[in-house]
Write a protein that holds these residues in place. Structure first.
Motif, mmCIF file in Angstrom:
data_model
loop_
_atom_site.group_PDB
_atom_site.id
_atom_site.type_symbol
_atom_site.label_atom_id
_atom_site.label_comp_id
_atom_site.label_asym_id
_atom_site.label_seq_id
_atom_site.Cartn_x
_atom_site.Cartn_y
_atom_site.Cartn_z
ATOM 1 N N PHE A 36 0.812 -1.218 0.000
ATOM 2 C CA PHE A 36 0.000 0.000 0.000
ATOM 3 C C PHE A 36 0.849 1.274 0.000
ATOM 4 N N SER A 39 2.258 1.507 -3.543
ATOM 5 C CA SER A 39 1.168 1.809 -4.482
ATOM 6 C C SER A 39 0.742 3.260 -4.345
ATOM 7 N N GLY A 67 -10.374 4.466 1.354
ATOM 8 C CA GLY A 67 -9.178 3.623 1.267
ATOM 9 C C GLY A 67 -9.028 2.707 2.465
ATOM 10 N N ASN A 71 -9.565 -1.259 1.400
ATOM 11 C CA ASN A 71 -8.277 -1.947 1.370
ATOM 12 C C ASN A 71 -7.792 -2.328 2.770
ATOM 13 N N ASN A 185 -4.584 4.522 -0.983
ATOM 14 C CA ASN A 185 -3.561 3.518 -0.695
ATOM 15 C C ASN A 185 -2.702 3.901 0.507
ATOM 16 N N SER A 222 -2.708 -3.817 -7.009
ATOM 17 C CA SER A 222 -3.181 -2.463 -6.680
ATOM 18 C C SER A 222 -3.250 -1.582 -7.925
#
Length: 289
Positions: A36, A39, A67, A71, A185, A222
Motif C-alpha cells: 500500500f 502503491s 481507502g 483496502n 492507498n 493495486s
C-alpha cells in the motif's frame, strides 16, 4: 467492457495465489503495508507528473475513509481472522455474501436499483461458489477454527469492503482517480501497519521471490486490479462489479490446479459452471419506471 470485466476477475483471482506464495517469505500485513505504501507513492507520482487535481481539504477525509475501508480494514480483518484459525473455505463462503451486501448498501445509500433477474443471478452465483469451496470447507471444518471472534472478524471484513465499494460510488466518484487512489492507498497502509504491529508481524525474507511478489502486488493487484475496480465502479452499478468477482475464487482454484497441482473435484467444476451462469444473468439491468 466485457474485456475489462474479464481482466478484473483474472487479476483479482491472482490475489488468492499471491496470498499462498507469500507464506514463509513475507508476513501478510508486512506484505500489505509495503504494497500500500509503494502503491500510494506510485499513484502520487503519476498524479503529480500529470498535474492531476487533488481533492479539496474538506473532501480529503472521504478519500481516506474509502481507502481504509476497501483496502486496509477489509484485508486486515480477513488476515487476522485467518491468523486466528478461520478456515480459508469459510472465509471464501462468507465473502460470497458481499455482492448481496453491496446491493443492499447501494440501494440504501445511493438508491441504486438491481433487477429481480440480477438478484436471482447473484444468488445462483453464490450457490455455485459454495460448491467450489465445499471440498476445502469440509476439510477445514474438521480442524475447527470457527469461533465467535473469527466469524465476527470475517463478517467485519466483508462489511467494510462492501461499505468501501459503495463509498466509491458517492461524492468521491467525481474526483480525479489517480489522486484519489494515491490518498486511498496511503490511508490503507496506516491500517495495515497497525495490524502488523498488533500481530507482531516482522517476517520479510530478503530474496528475489519476495521482491517479485511485492512488485506484483503493487503493479498488478493495486495498480491494475483495485484501480480497474474503482474505475468500473464509477461507470456501472456497484452490484454488477462485485457479482463479477464471484468468479475470482473458482478461477483461483483452476490456477492452483495448474500451479500447485491441487486437485479439482467434479463438484467444483460444476460449481464453477453454475457461478458463470449466475454471473451472466446478474448483469441484467433494472427496468426504468
Amino acid at each position: 467492457m466485457a474485456f475489462l470485466y474479464l481482466l478484473l476477475v483474472l487479476i483479482w483471482s491472482t490475489g488468492f495465489i499471491t496470498g499462498k506464495l507469500i507464506v514463509g517469505l513475507i508476513d501478510p500485513n508486512v506484505f500489505l503495508s509495503v504494497r500500500f505504501v509503494l502503491s500510494g507513492l506510485l499513484f502520487l507520482t503519476i498524479a503529480l507528473w500529470q498535474r492531476r487535481r487533488f481533492p479539496e481539504w474538506q473532501e480529503l477525509p472521504k478519500h481516506i475513509i474509502a481507502g481504509m475501508l476497501m483496502n486496509g480494514f477489509y484485508l486486515g480483518f480477513a488476515y487476522v481472522a485467518i491468523a486466528k484459525g478461520l478456515p480459508a473455505g469459510v472465509m471464501a463462503l462468507i465473502g460470497a455474501l458481499q455482492p448481496a451486501m453491496v446491493t443492499l448498501l447501494a440501494f440504501l445509500l445511493i438508491k441504486e436499483k438491481t433487477s429481480m433477474k440480477g438478484v436471482m443471478g447473484m444468488l445462483v452465483g453464490i450457490v455455485g461458489l459454495a460448491l467450489v469451496v465445499s471440498p476445502a470447507l469440509e476439510l477445514d471444518m474438521t480442524h475447527g477454527g470457527v469461533t465467535l471472534l473469527t466469524f465476527t472478524l470475517a463478517c467485519a471484513a466483508i462489511f467494510t469492503l462492501s461499505l468501501g465499494v459503495t463509498y466509491q460510488k458517492m461524492s468521491i466518484s467525481s474526483s480525479d482517480i489517480f489522486s484519489s487512489m494515491a490518498i486511498q492507498n496511503l490511508a490503507a497502509s496506516v491500517v495495515s501497519i497497525g495490524f502488523m504491529l498488533l500481530l507482531g508481524e516482522t517476517l520479510f525474507k530478503v530474496q528475489f521471490e519476495s521482491f517479485l511478489l511485492v512488485i506484483w502486488g503493487v503493479l498488478v493487484l493495486s495498480g491494475g486490479g483495485v484501480f480497474l475496480m474503482v474505475w468500473l465502479l464509477r461507470k456501472v452499478r456497484a452490484s454488477q462489479v462485485t457479482t463479477m468477482l464471484l468468479l475470482a475464487p473458482p478461477l483461483a482454484a483452476v490456477e492452483s490446479y495448474f500451479l500447485f497441482s491441487e486437485s479439482m473435484t467434479m463438484i467444483q467444476i460444476i460449481g464453477f459452471v453454475i457461478t458463470i451462469v449466475g454471473v451472466y444473468f446478474s448483469r441484467a439491468k433494472p427496468s426504468e419506471k
